[in-house]
Design a protein around this motif. Structure first.
Motif, short mmCIF file in Angstrom:
data_model
loop_
_atom_site.label_atom_id
_atom_site.label_comp_id
_atom_site.label_asym_id
_atom_site.label_seq_id
_atom_site.Cartn_x
_atom_site.Cartn_y
_atom_site.Cartn_z
N ALA A 70 0.69 -1.27 0.01
CA ALA A 70 -0.05 -0.21 -0.06
C ALA A 70 0.77 1.12 -0.23
O ALA A 70 0.70 2.23 -0.80
N THR A 71 1.97 1.19 0.91
CA THR A 71 2.74 2.39 0.94
C THR A 71 3.53 2.55 -0.35
O THR A 71 3.75 3.75 -0.96
N MET A 72 4.01 1.41 -1.11
CA MET A 72 4.86 1.56 -2.40
C MET A 72 3.76 2.27 -3.53
O MET A 72 4.32 2.63 -4.40
N LEU A 73 2.58 1.50 -3.67
CA LEU A 73 1.69 2.12 -4.65
C LEU A 73 1.37 3.40 -4.40
O LEU A 73 1.17 4.30 -5.35
N ARG A 74 1.16 3.94 -3.05
CA ARG A 74 0.90 5.10 -2.70
C ARG A 74 1.87 6.25 -3.25
O ARG A 74 1.82 7.36 -3.64
N GLU A 75 3.22 5.80 -2.91
CA GLU A 75 4.45 6.70 -3.24
C GLU A 75 4.80 6.82 -4.95
O GLU A 75 5.41 7.66 -5.44
N LEU A 76 4.52 5.64 -5.59
CA LEU A 76 4.79 5.63 -7.01
C LEU A 76 3.75 6.59 -7.81
O LEU A 76 2.41 6.22 -7.36
N ASP A 77 3.96 6.95 -8.80
CA ASP A 77 3.21 7.81 -9.65
C ASP A 77 2.80 6.83 -10.98
O ASP A 77 3.64 6.77 -12.03
N ILE A 79 1.02 5.79 -14.13
CA ILE A 79 0.45 6.36 -15.27
C ILE A 79 -0.42 5.42 -16.07
O ILE A 79 -1.69 5.79 -16.43
N HIS A 80 0.05 4.30 -16.39
CA HIS A 80 -0.79 3.42 -17.32
C HIS A 80 -2.37 3.05 -16.40
O HIS A 80 -2.53 2.60 -15.57
N PRO A 81 -3.22 3.36 -17.51
CA PRO A 81 -4.62 3.21 -17.12
C PRO A 81 -4.87 1.88 -16.37
O PRO A 81 -5.75 1.70 -15.44
N ALA A 82 -4.20 1.04 -17.22
CA ALA A 82 -4.70 -0.78 -16.83
C ALA A 82 -4.39 -0.97 -15.52
O ALA A 82 -4.70 -1.52 -14.60
N VAL A 83 -2.76 -0.38 -15.24
CA VAL A 83 -2.30 -0.61 -13.88
C VAL A 83 -2.98 0.05 -12.70
O VAL A 83 -3.24 -0.34 -11.73
N LYS A 84 -3.70 1.25 -13.21
CA LYS A 84 -4.18 2.03 -12.35
C LYS A 84 -5.42 1.36 -11.62
O LYS A 84 -5.86 1.45 -10.64
N ILE A 85 -6.08 0.46 -12.38
CA ILE A 85 -7.34 -0.20 -12.04
C ILE A 85 -6.98 -1.40 -10.73
O ILE A 85 -7.71 -1.37 -10.01
N LEU A 86 -5.67 -2.02 -11.09
CA LEU A 86 -5.30 -2.83 -9.98
C LEU A 86 -4.78 -1.91 -8.71
O LEU A 86 -5.31 -2.27 -7.71
N THR A 90 -6.49 -2.37 -4.82
CA THR A 90 -5.54 -2.43 -3.35
C THR A 90 -5.93 -1.46 -2.37
O THR A 90 -6.12 -1.72 -1.43
N GLN A 91 -6.27 -0.39 -3.01
CA GLN A 91 -6.52 0.99 -2.10
C GLN A 91 -7.86 0.63 -1.49
O GLN A 91 -8.17 0.92 -0.43
N GLN A 95 -8.51 0.21 2.49
CA GLN A 95 -9.46 1.21 3.12
C GLN A 95 -10.71 0.12 3.75
O GLN A 95 -11.09 0.72 5.04
N GLU A 96 -10.86 -0.75 3.11
CA GLU A 96 -12.28 -1.52 3.73
C GLU A 96 -11.87 -2.43 4.90
O GLU A 96 -12.25 -2.69 5.88
N MET A 97 -10.55 -3.22 4.65
CA MET A 97 -10.29 -4.33 5.54
C MET A 97 -8.85 -3.94 6.32
O MET A 97 -8.62 -4.46 7.35
N GLY A 98 -8.08 -3.05 5.62
CA GLY A 98 -6.91 -2.52 6.47
C GLY A 98 -5.59 -3.46 6.07
O GLY A 98 -4.42 -3.01 6.33
N ASP A 99 -5.71 -4.45 5.44
CA ASP A 99 -4.60 -5.45 5.09
C ASP A 99 -4.79 -6.23 3.82
O ASP A 99 -6.18 -6.06 3.24
N TYR A 100 -4.03 -7.11 3.47
CA TYR A 100 -4.25 -8.04 2.30
C TYR A 100 -4.10 -7.07 0.99
O TYR A 100 -4.54 -7.59 -0.01
N SER A 101 -3.64 -5.88 0.97
CA SER A 101 -3.31 -5.09 -0.22
C SER A 101 -2.41 -5.79 -1.31
O SER A 101 -2.47 -5.81 -2.28
N ASN A 102 -1.22 -6.23 -0.41
CA ASN A 102 -0.14 -7.12 -1.38
C ASN A 102 -0.78 -8.17 -1.89
O ASN A 102 -0.64 -8.71 -3.07
N PHE A 103 -1.78 -8.78 -1.13
CA PHE A 103 -2.47 -10.12 -1.63
C PHE A 103 -3.18 -9.96 -2.94
O PHE A 103 -3.26 -10.62 -3.73
N VAL A 104 -4.01 -8.75 -2.86
CA VAL A 104 -4.80 -8.41 -3.69
C VAL A 104 -3.96 -8.34 -5.17
O VAL A 104 -4.15 -8.74 -6.30
#
Length: 574
Positions: A70-77, A79-86, A90-91, A95-104
């Motif tokens: 979650a921290t890595m994806l938040r700090e990285l910019d 750009i690719h629209p398809a990658v933004k879906i993933l 994870t966000q 937000q809902e469960m607090g963990d398993y973002s890397n699992f997703v």
């Protein structure tokens, strides 16, 4: 003579500057999957207790060392629209469960890797999506059955009360171990103690016997980082702690009433300017006497109401501080409105927007206000000593370096957020961890796929195969041989009918075959969090599959300003 319109060289469907990527011969889906593979490689090696750290230099030039997805994806910019879906998936999970973002992220990326093989075989995206949705519904039902088997296998050894610290530690220990392996016992003890302090008193028998939703606010637990010492020197304060001293002469009190002002503690000034004409020295001496008397009267009223502690969220004038010291009041200045809000929760006070005598309903109460030394730092502690609950607790975190403290803070935040899933309705249901649930799903979904007629069984089998990535990565990051460990894990699940579901990856390498019964270790995952993660990961993968064209508008404004440290100058400070 005929008139001819001049030809427009930029005539087309979109304005100049638009980019359109369609599903041509090479395939837009293939290109989206290739882009997602890059981010998948980044997150997959950071999964598990022995996950690798990444050094990220964000757009502000700040260096971050972490293995939290979650921290890595938040700090990285990205750009690719398809990658933004993933990334959005994870966000949502975080937000809902607090963990398993890397699992997703890992699971969704593996789903798309398996889809690429199916597309090469000639299957249409619509067939793959249909098979994935069927497999997802079957997987969610099987997770409920596995959770039920776990409860029956453990008997009465499970603690099912959400208010029991043992149950909280059981849930958050695997979450903390995936970030800070080796310190999960100390960290889980800190988090469980802080959570128990802020939970409502279980006076209602239904809260103890029934699995219903319990109110829990993540912001009620605060983390204060103090340099020095080691992680084992950390502690929990039932209240709040500030790394500063009161600005008054009196520094501590017991059983004190508290008033909180959200306005400056000073005489109100007029909005317009004026000119004062003084005729003699006496008028000059008496010029500010009225204001002084008025301020003295206000402070006297506050002191006569029984208040001993004054908290101010704005400025305190020197004259007001003089009178506050005269009446032996403790004055604490808190600059952050969020800290002021938390302190109001601890004391039960109401923040006042006017200066004057508070009413009985607006006054709060604190049992102990004292100065304390933590290492070489002097801190002020607002603490409730009684056994009753408080609405805010503070974890005092100790460490040697700033980067390490930041990483432990992110780990604790994940553990605290993971409690959200436990407090939901049905949150006490758990699943075996260490990759055992995923291996069990591979076998069960594959059997379900073999019974499904037509081409859908191909996509269902590939959906099942994607779950194998979790135990494989756990073994790889732990330094084990996957080609030996995975067959042993399949054999353990098939040969042990009663306890087969409890066999997972031995990341410590104690067992020769790399497989152990995780029931004794207490490695369990929340059923609600894992079901939500599987659902989100499948939806993200099928969304990417359903896209056959990407249309990007021209960026607004001029050229982007270069960000981050300049080339050849990587040694500069943050």
């Amino acid at each position: 003579m005929s008139m001819k319109l001049p030809g427009n060289p930029n005539a087309g469907l979109f304005k100049q500057g638009y980019n359109s990527y369609s599903n041509s011969l090479d395939g837009q889906i293939y290109r989206s999957i290739e882009a997602i593979k890059e981010l998948h490689k980044l997150c997959v090696t950071s999964y598990g207790p022995y996950g690798r750290n990444k050094i990220i230099v964000n757009s502000l030039g700040k260096t971050i060392i972490t293995n939290d997805a979650a921290t890595m994806l938040r700090e990285l910019d990205v750009i690719h629209p398809a990658v933004k879906i993933l990334v959005m998936a994870t966000q949502q999970q975080n937000q809902e469960m607090g963990d398993y973002s890397n699992f997703v992220m890992v699971l969704a990326g593996e789903f798309l890797n398996c889809c690429e093989k199916l597309l090469t075989l000639g299957l249409q995206p619509v067939e793959i999506i249909q098979g994935f949705n069927m497999a997802k519904e079957f997987a969610l039902k099987e997770l409920d059955l596995i959770s039920k088997e776990v409860e029956e296998g453990e008997g009465n050894k499970f603690v099912t009360s959400k208010f029991d610290p043992a149950m909280i530690r059981k849930v958050i220990k695997p979450i903390l171990a995936s970030k800070k392996y080796g310190f999960e016992e100390e960290l889980s003890q800190l988090v469980s103690e802080a959570v128990v302090h802020i939970l409502p008193t279980p006076s209602d028998e239904r809260l103890l016997t029934e699995d219903i939703q319990v109110p829990f606010n993540v912001d009620s637990i605060r983390i204060v980082k103090i340099m020095g010492g080691s992680l084992r020197d950390s502690e929990v304060v039932k209240g709040m702690l500030f790394p500063m001293e009161p600005i008054s002469h009196i520094k501590q009190a017991n059983m004190a009433k508290v008033v909180v002002f959200n306005c400056p503690v000073d005489i109100a000034t007029t909005e317009t300017k004026g000119t004062v004409l003084l005729h003699n020295a006496k008028e000059m001496l008496d010029f500010s006497k009225g204001e002084e008397d008025q301020l003295d009267e206000m402070v006297k009223e506050i002191a006569d109401s029984g208040v001993k502690v004054v908290i101010c969220g704005a400025t305190v004038s020197d004259l007001a501080l003089h009178y506050l010291n005269r009446y032996n009041l403790i004055v604490m200045k808190v600059g952050s409105k969020f800290e002021l809000r938390r302190l109001c929760k601890v004391c039960g006070a109401t923040p006042l927007a006017r200066l004057g005598k508070p009413t009985a309903e607006e006054v709060g109460f604190i049992e102990t206000v004292k100065l304390s030394n933590i290492g070489s730092n002097v801190v002020t502690v607002f603490q409730q000593e009684s056994s009753e609950r408080t609405q805010c607790a503070t974890i005092v975190l100790r460490g040697a370096t700033k980067n390490n403290l930041d990483d432990v803070e992110r780990c604790l935040n994940d553990g605290i957020s993971g409690v959200k899933g436990l407090m939901k309705e049905g949150g006490t249901k758990i699943l075996p961890g260490a990759g055992s649930t995923e291996i069990e799903l591979v076998s069960r979904i594959t059997k379900y796929g073999e019974k499904t007629p037509g081409l859908l069984q191909l996509s269902i089998k590939q959906f099942a195969k994607a779950f194998e990535v979790i135990p494989r990565i756990l073994a790889e990051t732990a330094g084990l041989n996957c080609n030996e460990v995975l067959p042993n894990l399949y054999a353990a699940h098939n040969n042990n009918q009663s306890d087969g579901v409890f066999y997972g990856i031995d990341v410590d390498g104690v067992e020769e075959d790399g497989v152990k019964n995780i029931k004794e270790e207490g490695i369990f995952d929340l059923l609600a969090a894992k079901k939500f993660a599987v659902n989100v990961a499948t939806d993200a993968a099928t969304t990417v599959l359903s896209v056959d064209q990407i249309i990007m508008a021209k960026r607004a404004g001029g050229p982007a300003v270069p960000k981050g440290p300049k080339a050849g100058n990587w040694d500069q400070d943050d």
